[in-house]
Structures are given as C-alpha cells and as structure tokens.
Write an enzyme that holds these catalytic residues in place. Structure first.
Site, PDB file in Angstrom:
ATOM      1  N   HIS A 182      41.391  43.171  40.433  1.00 55.61           N
ATOM      2  CA  HIS A 182      42.149  43.748  41.550  1.00 55.61           C
ATOM      3  C   HIS A 182      41.871  43.078  42.906  1.00 55.61           C
ATOM      4  O   HIS A 182      42.774  42.576  43.574  1.00 55.61           O
ATOM      5  CB  HIS A 182      41.808  45.233  41.689  1.00 55.61           C
TER       6      HIS A 182
HETATM    7  C1  BDR Z   1      40.375  49.817  42.608  1.00 53.60           C
HETATM    8  O1  BDR Z   1      39.530  50.873  42.179  1.00 53.60           O
HETATM    9  C2  BDR Z   1      38.197  50.462  42.231  1.00 53.60           C
HETATM   10  O2  BDR Z   1      37.454  51.055  41.206  1.00 53.60           O
HETATM   11  C3  BDR Z   1      38.226  48.952  42.155  1.00 53.60           C
HETATM   12  O3  BDR Z   1      37.083  48.382  42.744  1.00 53.60           O
HETATM   13  C4  BDR Z   1      39.482  48.638  42.914  1.00 53.60           C
HETATM   14  O4  BDR Z   1      39.253  48.615  44.294  1.00 53.60           O
HETATM   15  C5  BDR Z   1      41.410  49.566  41.550  1.00 53.60           C
HETATM   16  O5  BDR Z   1      42.179  50.697  41.375  1.00 53.60           O
END
Ligand code: BDR
Length: 317
Positions: free
Chosen positions: A246
């Site tokens: 992500h």
């Molecule tokens: C986001 O949720 C977090 O757990 C990850 O680091 C990322 O920022 C993805 O949905």
C-alpha cells in the site's frame, strides 16, 4: 526528477511494513524529496510503538537527522482500532531493527504541522499521508489558515471497487478515524487518494521480494524480511501471488504520476452507520452534484512501481 524542484514533505505514518517501504522509497529519492519531519500516528499500533518504529527505520536508513514527532494518542472521536494481527506485536515485525539512538523531537505532531506550514511559503509543503489522518485533521481544525498554504495532500486511504480490508466496506486508515478523513476531504486542499483499488494491484510477488533481498545493502533485505512477515495475513486472506503493497503508492505517485490513472470525483466518508462506518463513498460516475474534492486513483502499473521502489532502495545504506 532532474531539473524539478524538491518537494518538501511532512510524512504522517504508523509504520507498518508497507509504510517502511514508503519511507525507504522517499529516503532513496532524496533528489526529489526533502523530509521536513515525520509525525507518528496512532493506528496500526499504539503511539509509543509507532514513534519508536519511525525512529528505528530512520536509524537503519542512516537518517536520524529527520525529526520524529508524536501525534495524537487516539483518533478524534473514537477508540483506537489497531492491526497487530497484520503487522505483529511490535507493529513492525519480521526483522530485528537497530535500537534508535535518537529521541522523539520535542513538541506535538499537530503543533509541528501547524508551525511548519505557517512558516513556509504558500505551496511549499506537501503532506504525504500513509496512516489515519488524525493529526492533519486536528491541525486543520486548530489552524484553518494553513489550508490554503498546503501544496497538496497525497494519502493512502480509502477503498471503493475493492471494498474494505478492516470491515467489508472500510479501508483501515479511514476506518480508524473517519471524522479526520472527512475533515481533510472537506478542507479545500487538493487531495489525491491512493485507495485499495490501486494498492491491490501492487503485489509483492516472491520474485519482487527476492530482488529486494538481493540488493545487498542494509535496507533492501530488511524490507524484504518485514514484507515476508506481513504478507502472511494477506496471502491467507486473498490467495493472491503476493500481498498488496500500500504505502509506497503515495511517494510513487509523487515521483511518477504517469504510473497511475484515476479521476477527479467526490469522495465522502460514512460516519453514521455502524454497518458501513469509514466507507469512502466514491462518486465515480458523478451521480450526485457533490463537489469534486479528490483525485481518486483507480489503477497503476505494478512493473513500473516495483522498478521505482527497487531503484530507490538501491540508493540506501
Ligand atoms: C493501510 O492499513 C495499514 O494497516 C497499512 O499500513 C496501510 O496503511 C492499508 O489499508
């Protein structure tokens, strides 16, 4: 990036292995980015851990000169939801990181955001948000004069076509603090969202993790180990050939927006319904006359994305 001016960044983060990758991408692209400071957010894990995780990552990357500020210990209205089930009991498991020699910077993360933007020229500061948006929203509420001075906000947040990852309809960063996300979307500052719709196309396949491991510096293999830890949850859940990566979508978008495509649309955050709390309602087909408030990225080129990440990692110690 030759010939282009450096972007001055404030990074909002609760790392998180995928956000470690984003921070490394930023540090490896030092010709493009100047990091004014990092604001640690309560999110994936509690604030004391996220502060420490930021300091550890900077230590590993040899960039302890970058100040790390502690943000708010909790979301604006709600109890904190965390994600140790993904990121592990420290919030950043998978590798033994060096104990940081540096300390958190004095003062609050919210004050740092406000003061930095007030002192800067208009358009000088870009917000790079990898986490829930709590601290930026608090800054915008306390100091509305900063909004017109912010260059833009580029955030990993939201989901629409890919639906949710923490509930059936909500993406984690928005779910943790939906009021904050709505404040940011209503601030009038240009916002770009990198939602699950694009991050789910960026899979960290075995081949890509092996390439990071083969770099042979400190940061590449450490990141590969971290991502090998956090991918277990996603591989089980989705059954894909790799886990979505992500965070780096945010710096990748700033480095080379042509990797991505999307649309200017209205995005509004559900805050009333217990069933769909934190859902980012994306008006992709312009069904309403709600004003366009975000550039919503829907797809991206994973090959170019991982090449960019790899190039940045190679430039780190
Ligand atoms: C986001 O949720 C977090 O757990 C990850 O680091 C990322 O920022 C993805 O949905």
């Amino acid at each position: 990036m030759t010939g282009r001016q450096k972007r001055n960044l404030i990074i909002l983060t609760d790392p998180g292995q995928d956000q470690a990758a984003a921070i490394f991408m930023i540090l490896g692209a030092s010709e493009a980015f100047n990091v004014k400071g990092i604001v640690a957010t309560a999110g994936n894990i509690d604030l004391s851990h996220t502060v420490n995780n930021c300091l550890k990552l900077l230590e590993l990357a040899g960039r302890s000169d970058i100040p790390v500020y502690a943000g708010s210990p909790r979301p604006i209205l709600r109890d904190l939801t965390t994600a140790e089930h993904v990121h592990g009991p420290t919030g950043l498991d998978g590798v033994e990181l060096p104990e940081p020699k540096s300390r958190p910077a004095p003062g609050s993360g919210v004050a740092f955001i406000i003061d930095t933007i007030r002192r800067a020229d208009p358009g000088e500061i870009t917000i790079c948000s990898l986490s829930p948006l709590t601290n930026l929203a608090l800054a915008l509420v306390q100091a509305p004069d900063i909004a017109p001075k912010i260059n833009s906000i580029v955030a990993m947040a939201g989901a629409y076509f890919e639906v949710g990852n923490i509930t059936p309809t909500a993406e984690f960063n928005v779910y943790v603090d939906p009021e904050a996300a709505q404040i940011v979307l209503g601030s009038g500052v240009p916002v770009t969202l990198l939602p699950l719709d694009v991050t789910h196309q960026m899979l960290s396949t075995r081949e890509r993790l092996n390439a990071m491991r083969a770099i042979g510096n400190r940061c590449g293999p450490a990141l590969a180990d971290m991502l090998t830890f956090s991918e277990r949850f996603d591989l089980d859940k989705y059954g894909w050939e790799g886990a979505p990566l992500h965070g780096p979508c945010v710096p990748a978008y700033m480095l080379d927006s042509e990797i991505f495509s999307g649309r200017h649309i209205n995005v509004s955050v559900e805050r009333g319904s217990p069933l769909t709390l934190g859902m980012t309602v994306a008006d992709w087909w312009q069904i309403t006359d709600r004003p366009k408030n975000a550039f919503y990225v829907r797809s991206g080129d994973a090959v170019r994305y991982y090449q960019l990440l790899q190039d940045c990692l190679k430039r780190l110690p």
